[in-house]
Scaffold this motif. Structure first.
Motif, mmCIF file in Angstrom:
data_model
loop_
_atom_site.group_PDB
_atom_site.id
_atom_site.type_symbol
_atom_site.label_atom_id
_atom_site.label_comp_id
_atom_site.label_asym_id
_atom_site.label_seq_id
_atom_site.Cartn_x
_atom_site.Cartn_y
_atom_site.Cartn_z
ATOM 1 N N VAL A 2 0.823 -1.210 0.000
ATOM 2 C CA VAL A 2 0.000 0.000 0.000
ATOM 3 C C VAL A 2 0.858 1.261 0.000
ATOM 4 N N LEU A 3 1.971 1.249 0.727
ATOM 5 C CA LEU A 3 2.795 2.450 0.835
ATOM 6 C C LEU A 3 3.634 2.714 -0.411
ATOM 7 N N GLU A 4 3.708 1.741 -1.313
ATOM 8 C CA GLU A 4 4.468 1.949 -2.544
ATOM 9 C C GLU A 4 3.583 2.114 -3.771
ATOM 10 N N GLU A 5 2.335 1.736 -3.675
ATOM 11 C CA GLU A 5 1.443 1.819 -4.831
ATOM 12 C C GLU A 5 0.508 3.028 -4.702
ATOM 13 N N VAL A 6 -0.162 3.365 -5.805
ATOM 14 C CA VAL A 6 -0.896 4.634 -5.843
ATOM 15 C C VAL A 6 -2.328 4.472 -6.340
ATOM 16 N N THR A 7 -2.869 3.288 -6.215
ATOM 17 C CA THR A 7 -4.160 3.020 -6.830
ATOM 18 C C THR A 7 -5.079 2.262 -5.887
ATOM 19 N N ILE A 8 -6.367 2.471 -6.077
ATOM 20 C CA ILE A 8 -7.359 1.713 -5.310
ATOM 21 C C ILE A 8 -7.271 0.219 -5.632
ATOM 22 N N SER A 9 -6.652 -0.127 -6.756
ATOM 23 C CA SER A 9 -6.456 -1.538 -7.086
ATOM 24 C C SER A 9 -5.651 -2.255 -6.014
ATOM 25 N N VAL A 10 -4.849 -1.507 -5.251
ATOM 26 C CA VAL A 10 -4.080 -2.082 -4.145
ATOM 27 C C VAL A 10 -4.747 -1.790 -2.805
ATOM 28 N N VAL A 11 -5.128 -0.541 -2.584
ATOM 29 C CA VAL A 11 -5.626 -0.176 -1.259
ATOM 30 C C VAL A 11 -6.951 -0.866 -0.937
#
Length: 534
Positions: A47-56
């Motif tokens: 989560v802390l490295e990605e920028v999309t709701i696809s991860v969060v």
């Protein structure tokens, strides 16, 4: 928002919940696996490295924050923040220290004890003060004002600020602000994240599924109700909706159902429960300002002037989406400029023909025209919510002698590509990851040193206003400062906004205890209170 308004929202949310439960709150049943459609394959699970709701969205149930937006209050604000891993917090008299008392006897999924050292480690990594480094650090810009985090014993952590910043709590309440374990490397967290949340990570198979299982030792008694969550990766939107209509999945991907598709869902699955809300996302034109000929301010201005925002809204959302600038428009947005102010900005004049005439003159002045168009590729991410507005943008650029073609980029490659500015022109969906608070949006998208400032826009003088609004405690004065900042961002063509999206989430009636939020899709998917009616 006042405390009274927050209470009204909470009461309304409670009424919705009671209705959803059939008038009783005693019907929760343990067990069952929640099945949700997922739109694509993320690059990692960090989560802390990605920028999309696809991860969060799939990973938020794996973690806890220090604080969190109350999940049953539909509109996030500073007044709706509640404890999570922190039991309480307090500000110093000068507003530059925020101290958290932490919960005791909380364990990570691998059995290790959670302590204040984990809090310090997390924000040391974000600040770049740790030996452990993130591959990409998109959250660093959020904490421009954070000097350090110190601990006193195992259960006290203090955030030390350079200047007062009331909105720091909102940043910490975002779904993008989980606490990471000190003893697990960033590389491991990308592949097999360890959290303290209600669900444990089980597996991720790109193009297939993401699986979570119930955490039997979760620190909240009797939570979660579900045995697990399975996210089925279905990139084709029609196939995903068919899976929902046929009952193969219990829920659509959050906020992914467009207004035209919502009609189909309602017609084919009249029993479904659907909510249409602002996605907290603006489709934006991004231009690499360092790449000739787009380093020319007049060319960038012409591109902003050709945008017909109403056509995006009418075609893609059947009139339901919103015109706005950088900040989410009212009434759901608390900081967006009113329409009368927007009309005075470049490209916001309802007379699109007039704006385009000016744009053509600027482009022709630079040597381009109907017989000598400027050729360019418009990069965008390979999912429908990116491709559709990108196609319309290409059509509108042709009106001013810019011959553009679509450059489709897979999700795993999209953020690295635009972060290193390996593009010339693009269509990016810019998400509002914290309520819609200016501190996140302004610093993340427009600050000179931000990794998420994809265009290279930099105005040091305007950043002084960023800092001033951040320290302002009077909401009315802060709003005026934010409007002035937003005005200048649009006049300088920092990242022209095409339109602000609305999207629907649908779920089967057997799914209970679900809430959605009207002004941020990144803060409300813990799912620890959800259950399946058997």
């Amino acid at each position: 928002m006042t405390h009274r308004q927050a209470a009204v929202l909470a009461a309304a949310a409670g009424a919705f919940m009671i209705a959803a439960l059939g008038g009783t709150a005693a019907a929760q049943q343990p067990g069952g696996v929640l099945r949700i459609a997922h739109r694509d394959s993320p690059a990692s699970m960090s989560v802390l490295e990605e920028v999309t709701i696809s991860v969060v969205a799939p990973m938020m149930p794996v973690f806890n924050n220090l604080v969190l937006f109350e999940q049953r209050v539909p509109q996030n604000s500073l007044n709706s923040i509640v404890p999570d891993l922190a039991t309480d917090w307090s500000w110093s008299e000068d507003g530059k220290e925020l101290t958290f008392h932490l919960r005791e006897a909380v364990h990570w999924h691998d059995g290790r004890l959670f302590t204040s050292a984990d809090v310090k480690c997390t924000w040391d990594m974000i600040l770049g003060k740790s030996a452990n480094r993130f591959r990409i650090n998109p959250r660093r810009s959020w904490y421009w004002n954070l000097e350090s985090v110190t601990t006193r014993g195992d259960y006290l952590a203090t955030f030390h600020l350079k200047q007062p910043q009331p909105a720091l709590l909102a940043l910490l309440a975002s779904g993008y602000s989980p606490v990471y374990p000190c003893h697990v490397s960033p590389q491991e967290m990308r592949q097999h994240p360890i959290g303290t949340g209600p669900f444990k990570f089980v597996s991720y198979k790109p193009n297939e599924e993401i699986r979570l299982a119930r955490n039997p030792n979760y620190w909240k008694p009797a939570r979660p109700y579900l045995d697990g969550i399975e996210w089925s990766i279905i990139p084709n939107r029609s196939t995903a909706l068919l899976a929902f209509v046929s009952g193969k999945v219990d829920m659509t991907f959050p906020y992914e159902v467009t207004v035209p598709l919502l009609k189909d869902v309602v017609a084919q699955a009249p029993q479904a429960i659907c909510e249409l809300n602002p996605r907290g996302v603006a489709s934006t034109l991004i231009v690499n300002r360092d790449a000739p000929p787009f380093d020319n301010a007049e060319l960038r201005r012409a591109m902003a002037l050709t945008i017909d925002r109403r056509s995006f809204i009418d075609v893609l959302s059947e009139g339901k989406a919103d015109v706005g600038a950088a900040m989410l428009p009212p009434p759901e947005g608390l900081w967006g400029m009113p329409l009368e102010r927007l009309k005075s900005l470049p490209g916001y004049d309802p007379d699109v023909r007039k704006s385009r005439d000016e744009a053509r003159r600027l482009v022709q002045k630079l040597g381009y025209g109907p017989d000598k168009p400027l050729s360019v590729k418009v990069a965008t991410r390979n999912i429908p919510l990116y491709r559709d507005p990108a196609v319309m943008l290409i059509d509108q650029l042709k009106e001013i002698y810019i011959a553009a073609e679509l450059d489709i980029v897979e999700t795993a490659n999209w953020n690295p590509k635009i972060t290193r500015r390996d593009y010339m022109v693009g269509m990016e969906n810019t998400g509002v990851a914290v309520v819609d608070d200016p501190d996140q949006q302004l610093y993340e998208s427009y600050a000179c040193e931000s990794d998420r400032n994809f265009t290279g826009y930099c105005n040091r003088g305007l950043e002084a206003l960023f800092r001033r609004q951040s320290a302002e405690t009077d909401p009315t004065k802060r709003r005026e400062l934010v409007w002035e900042i937003d005005r200048r961002l649009q006049e300088e063509g920092a990242r022209p906004v095409l339109y602000h999206m609305r999207g629907a989430t649908c779920w089967q009636p057997r799914l209970k205890g679900l809430t959605t939020m009207v002004n941020s899709m990144y803060n409300g998917w813990r799912l620890e209170d959800a259950w399946l009616d058997k």
